[in-house]
Motif scaffolding. Structure first.
Motif, mmCIF file in Angstrom:
data_model
loop_
_atom_site.group_PDB
_atom_site.id
_atom_site.type_symbol
_atom_site.label_atom_id
_atom_site.label_comp_id
_atom_site.label_asym_id
_atom_site.label_seq_id
_atom_site.Cartn_x
_atom_site.Cartn_y
_atom_site.Cartn_z
ATOM 1 N N ALA A 62 0.851 -1.186 0.000
ATOM 2 C CA ALA A 62 0.000 0.000 0.000
ATOM 3 C C ALA A 62 0.885 1.234 0.000
ATOM 4 C CB ALA A 62 -0.904 0.012 1.229
ATOM 5 N N SER A 63 0.525 2.220 -0.810
ATOM 6 C CA SER A 63 1.328 3.438 -0.892
ATOM 7 C C SER A 63 0.405 4.651 -0.915
ATOM 8 C CB SER A 63 2.191 3.419 -2.155
ATOM 9 O OG SER A 63 2.948 4.614 -2.251
ATOM 10 N N PRO A 64 0.457 5.493 0.161
ATOM 11 C CA PRO A 64 1.217 5.293 1.397
ATOM 12 C C PRO A 64 0.491 4.306 2.304
ATOM 13 C CG PRO A 64 -0.040 7.325 1.520
ATOM 14 C CD PRO A 64 -0.270 6.790 0.148
ATOM 15 N N ALA A 65 1.242 3.766 3.264
ATOM 16 C CA ALA A 65 0.659 2.781 4.177
ATOM 17 C C ALA A 65 -0.164 3.436 5.271
ATOM 18 C CB ALA A 65 1.762 1.924 4.797
ATOM 19 N N SER A 66 -0.001 4.766 5.476
ATOM 20 C CA SER A 66 -0.750 5.489 6.498
ATOM 21 C C SER A 66 -1.318 6.754 5.875
ATOM 22 C CB SER A 66 0.162 5.838 7.680
ATOM 23 O OG SER A 66 -0.544 6.558 8.669
ATOM 24 N N ILE A 67 -2.630 6.988 6.079
ATOM 25 C CA ILE A 67 -3.284 8.146 5.480
ATOM 26 C C ILE A 67 -4.134 8.851 6.525
ATOM 27 C CG2 ILE A 67 -3.371 7.140 3.157
ATOM 28 C CD1 ILE A 67 -6.295 6.435 3.688
ATOM 29 N N ARG A 68 -4.458 10.124 6.244
ATOM 30 C CA ARG A 68 -5.414 10.843 7.067
ATOM 31 C C ARG A 68 -6.822 10.390 6.721
ATOM 32 N NH1 ARG A 68 -5.684 16.947 6.979
ATOM 33 N NH2 ARG A 68 -5.868 16.534 4.762
ATOM 34 N N ALA A 69 -7.727 10.525 7.653
ATOM 35 C CA ALA A 69 -9.126 10.209 7.381
ATOM 36 C C ALA A 69 -9.606 11.059 6.213
ATOM 37 C CB ALA A 69 -9.974 10.471 8.617
ATOM 38 N N GLY A 70 -10.200 10.410 5.219
ATOM 39 C CA GLY A 70 -10.679 11.103 4.037
ATOM 40 C C GLY A 70 -9.735 11.056 2.869
ATOM 41 N N ASP A 71 -8.463 10.652 3.073
ATOM 42 C CA ASP A 71 -7.505 10.524 1.977
ATOM 43 C C ASP A 71 -7.568 9.120 1.384
ATOM 44 O OD1 ASP A 71 -6.736 13.095 2.253
ATOM 45 O OD2 ASP A 71 -4.890 12.682 3.346
ATOM 46 N N CYS A 72 -6.812 8.890 0.319
ATOM 47 C CA CYS A 72 -6.796 7.601 -0.372
ATOM 48 C C CYS A 72 -5.371 7.073 -0.474
ATOM 49 C CB CYS A 72 -7.399 7.720 -1.777
ATOM 50 S SG CYS A 72 -9.132 8.235 -1.789
ATOM 51 N N ALA A 73 -5.278 5.765 -0.613
ATOM 52 C CA ALA A 73 -3.991 5.095 -0.835
ATOM 53 C C ALA A 73 -4.112 4.241 -2.092
ATOM 54 C CB ALA A 73 -3.614 4.235 0.367
ATOM 55 N N THR A 74 -2.980 3.784 -2.586
ATOM 56 C CA THR A 74 -2.955 2.941 -3.777
ATOM 57 C C THR A 74 -2.400 1.570 -3.424
ATOM 58 O OG1 THR A 74 -2.632 4.869 -5.203
ATOM 59 C CG2 THR A 74 -2.108 2.717 -6.137
ATOM 60 N N LEU A 75 -3.197 0.537 -3.659
ATOM 61 C CA LEU A 75 -2.701 -0.833 -3.536
ATOM 62 C C LEU A 75 -1.981 -1.186 -4.825
ATOM 63 C CD1 LEU A 75 -5.812 -2.650 -1.987
ATOM 64 C CD2 LEU A 75 -3.880 -1.603 -0.790
#
Length: 670
Positions: free
Chosen positions: A302-315
């Motif tokens: 996962a990139s990034p592995a840590s996000i703020r609430a409401g943001d998105c990450a990419t598997l």
């Protein structure tokens, strides 16, 4: 038509091998059955994306149609239309397709590497002007084909289902005793009721829906118990008893893996004798069993592995070897490899990639950690009642506002605007995490428009700290249609209390048949003359109505003497004598005059269809007159012979409503 007749442009679905040719006409992609490319993928929007050709650039472009999950080219989400190149990887939902473009004449085909940045060329027109006679002919041919297809669909009901087997792949090699998933999907019709899955001709699983669906999927875990070749087949049927073409795949199941017996090593201190080997016939050789390895996943992260609430990450995941299928949970499903998927979890979530193949099953996991709890205000949709909106009619606009975040939102403002019209705004007094609200407002579009821009915005004053501040705006283009008003036919019966006849001696009657003509000679006033009168109430006609035609009918009951030989034709005059009938009507001023054709037979209708009468009614409405009134008299009213020469017209005063009563038939546009 494709670029090259032998090998045209095409899209190949990675997990099914299905191939779609790419034409120079506009090609819609989505789940809805009127798309050119229909994908039975629940994560694909009804109208997800479109591919079209630009003659001025000589290239195909792809554009996302504001789909929920987005459209990705080489792993980059589209923010604007993008020119396509040979070898591009296109992903919609869980479906990955590879683009193949033929080389241009005299050019060398170059496969470009995936793009590393966002964006693409500037947004081209989705409907470019086709240049040249050839392209015009192609466009016309395409439209003709589409029209023929629509006719065939209408004649054939709701369509014939298409079935694809998604797992296993045709020709797959499977180790005996290993579990795999049998999966098939039916689509292409709106009333699919049954999907059947068979192994070697035996029914093993079904999916059914009594009311009919546009897509059905059946899955079945399966372990083959015997080695050899096996056939998996699937078929579907609809509520209208239309059946799909049966499809099948063949797989080969390998037997149990033999265990090798190690050969003892000779003692190291004993000389090894030299032995001349005897030739071994080839047909006596025993093949060495090969163990099929389990699936191997290159990487899953996962990139990034840590996000703020409401943001998105990419598997992101790499190539998977020795696998016939791969899927990611939760909520993603089957995927192609390698690939990537954008996820926006509202809480910390672990994702697992499961790969299955002849050698078994492999699972790898990665986690997206969500920090904080911010709200995320967005506009899900704008709906209209009626839809499309009608020019000049009041329309109900429904704005669906949602808090997609995991934190509550305090009060915020919203606004909505159509074109350059004044903005309509309001306020929402708070919205909990995951909650939605529907704002209803009234709007009257002024005139018909093919493409009217509309826009809605939330948190217009930036009062709420959100996890995503970039999705507070919803913009689209709608059509405002002009409603054709159907004309109204209205039949007015004459008013008996205002129908009648008046004599030149000041007498008359409104309670018996209407008399017109002359009679005995009076002294000193001369010959007695009768004039007839008809009255019709116009109050049922709405203000502003346009009279398109008018027809006046009255019934000639009786003829006494020879009025038509002595007195000539009847004359019809437009008059207005008001709300009561008295002797003043006899000399009321004429507002218009028309001479009628002769009807010399008793018990016969006078039927007058003339634009002149329509004009008289229109002028009465324009003058705010409550009634349309007429006077009937002969063109020569006296002959001096003192004999009775008159006609009698049926009046409208009958309590039972005589079928021969005078009537005025109007056709008007409201």
């Amino acid at each position: 038509m494709s670029n090259n007749e032998e090998a045209g442009a095409q899209l190949r679905v990675q997990h099914t091998g299905q191939v779609f040719p790419i034409e120079k006409a506009e090609l819609g992609i989505g789940r809805q059955e009127d798309n050119a490319i229909i994908l039975a993928d629940p994560r694909v929007s009804a109208y997800h994306a479109v591919i079209y050709w630009r003659a001025e650039t000589g290239a195909f472009f792809i554009e996302d149609l504001e789909s929920k999950g987005g459209t990705y080219v080489n792993g980059i989400r589209l923010e604007a239309p993008r020119m396509l190149r040979d070898g591009d990887s296109i992903r919609l939902g869980n479906t990955v397709m590879e683009l193949t473009l033929p080389p241009s004449p005299g050019a060398t085909l170059v496969r470009t590497l995936p793009a590393v940045g966002k964006g693409g060329p500037g947004a081209p027109s989705r409907r470019p002007v086709l240049a040249g006679i050839t392209i015009a002919i192609l466009a016309g041919f395409t439209i003709l084909c589409v029209g023929l297809l629509v006719v065939l669909l209408l004649i054939g009901g709701r369509g014939t289902p298409n079935v694809i087997i998604q797992s296993p792949a045709d020709g797959a090699q499977i180790a005996l005793g290993n579990e795999l998933i049998l999966r098939a999907t039916a689509s292409g019709a709106t009333d699919i009721t049954l999907l059947e899955l068979r192994v070697d001709g035996s029914l093993v699983a079904t999916a059914s829906e009594a009311e009919g669906m546009s897509s059905l999927t059946v899955s079945k875990p399966w372990i083959f118990g015997t080695p050899g070749e096996h056939v998996i087949s699937a078929s579907a049927s609809t509520a209208r008893e239309k059946s799909s073409r049966p499809v099948s795949v063949k797989v080969t199941v390998y037997g149990a893996v033999a265990t090798d017996t190690p050969t003892p090593e000779p003692p190291t201190d004993t000389p090894t004798p030299t032995v001349t080997p005897s030739p071994t016939p080839e047909d006596t050789a025993t093949p060495t069993p090969t163990t099929v390895p389990p699936p191997q996943v290159e990487y899953f992260q996962a990139s990034p592995a840590s996000i703020r609430a409401g943001d998105c990450a990419t598997l992101q995941w790499g190539k998977v070897n020795n696998a016939t299928e791969a899927s990611i949970g939760p909520d993603i499903g089957g995927v192609g490899t390698p690939g990537e998927e954008t996820v926006c979890p509202l809480e910390t979530t672990s994702y697992t990639l499961t790969a299955r193949g002849p050698g078994g099953t492999t699972q790898v996991s990665t986690r997206v950690t969500v920090v904080g709890g911010l709200p995320d205000l967005t506009i899900d949709s704008i709906a209209f009642v009626p839809s499309p909106p009608e020019a000049g009619e009041e329309t109900e606009v429904q704005l669906t506002i949602r808090n997609a975040g995991i934190g509550a939102a305090d009060a915020f403002d919203w606004e909505w605007q159509a074109g350059t019209e004044p903005t309509i705004d309001g306020r929402v007094y708070g919205l909990g995490a995951g909650e939605s609200t529907v704002i209803t407002l009234a709007w009257s579009p002024g005139q018909p428009q093919e493409r009217l821009p509309i826009e809605a915005r939330v948190d217009t004053n930036d009062e709420v700290l959100e996890g995503n501040e970039d999705n507070n705006r919803y913009a689209s283009v709608i059509q405002v249609i002009e409603v054709e008003i159907e004309p109204v036919t209205l039949t007015l019966m004459s008013e008996g209390i205002l129908d009648g006849y008046s004599l030149n001696d000041g007498t008359g009657s409104n309670s018996r048949d209407i008399l017109i003509g002359n009679g005995e000679v009076l002294s000193p006033t001369g010959e007695l003359v009768a004039r007839g009168f008809l009255s019709f109430d116009l109050s049922e006609i709405p203000a502003g109505a346009t009279i398109e035609s008018a027809e006046l009918r009255f019934y000639q009951k009786e003829i006494e003497g020879s009025p038509y030989q002595k007195l000539g034709n009847l004359v019809l005059e437009h008059v207005y004598y008001g709300t009561s009938f008295d002797e003043s009507a006899y000399d009321a001023p004429a507002l218009g005059t028309a001479v009628l054709e002769l009807q010399s037979s008793p018990e016969a209708w006078y039927i007058l269809s003339d634009l002149t009468i329509a004009d008289w009614v229109q002028s009465s409405l324009a003058a705010d007159l409550s009634r349309q009134q007429f006077r009937l008299q002969f063109s020569q009213e006296t002959d001096g012979d003192g004999q009775e020469d008159w006609i009698a017209i049926e009046d409208g005063g009958s309590i039972l409503g005589s079928p021969q009563a005078p009537r005025l038939i109007l056709i008007y546009a409201p």
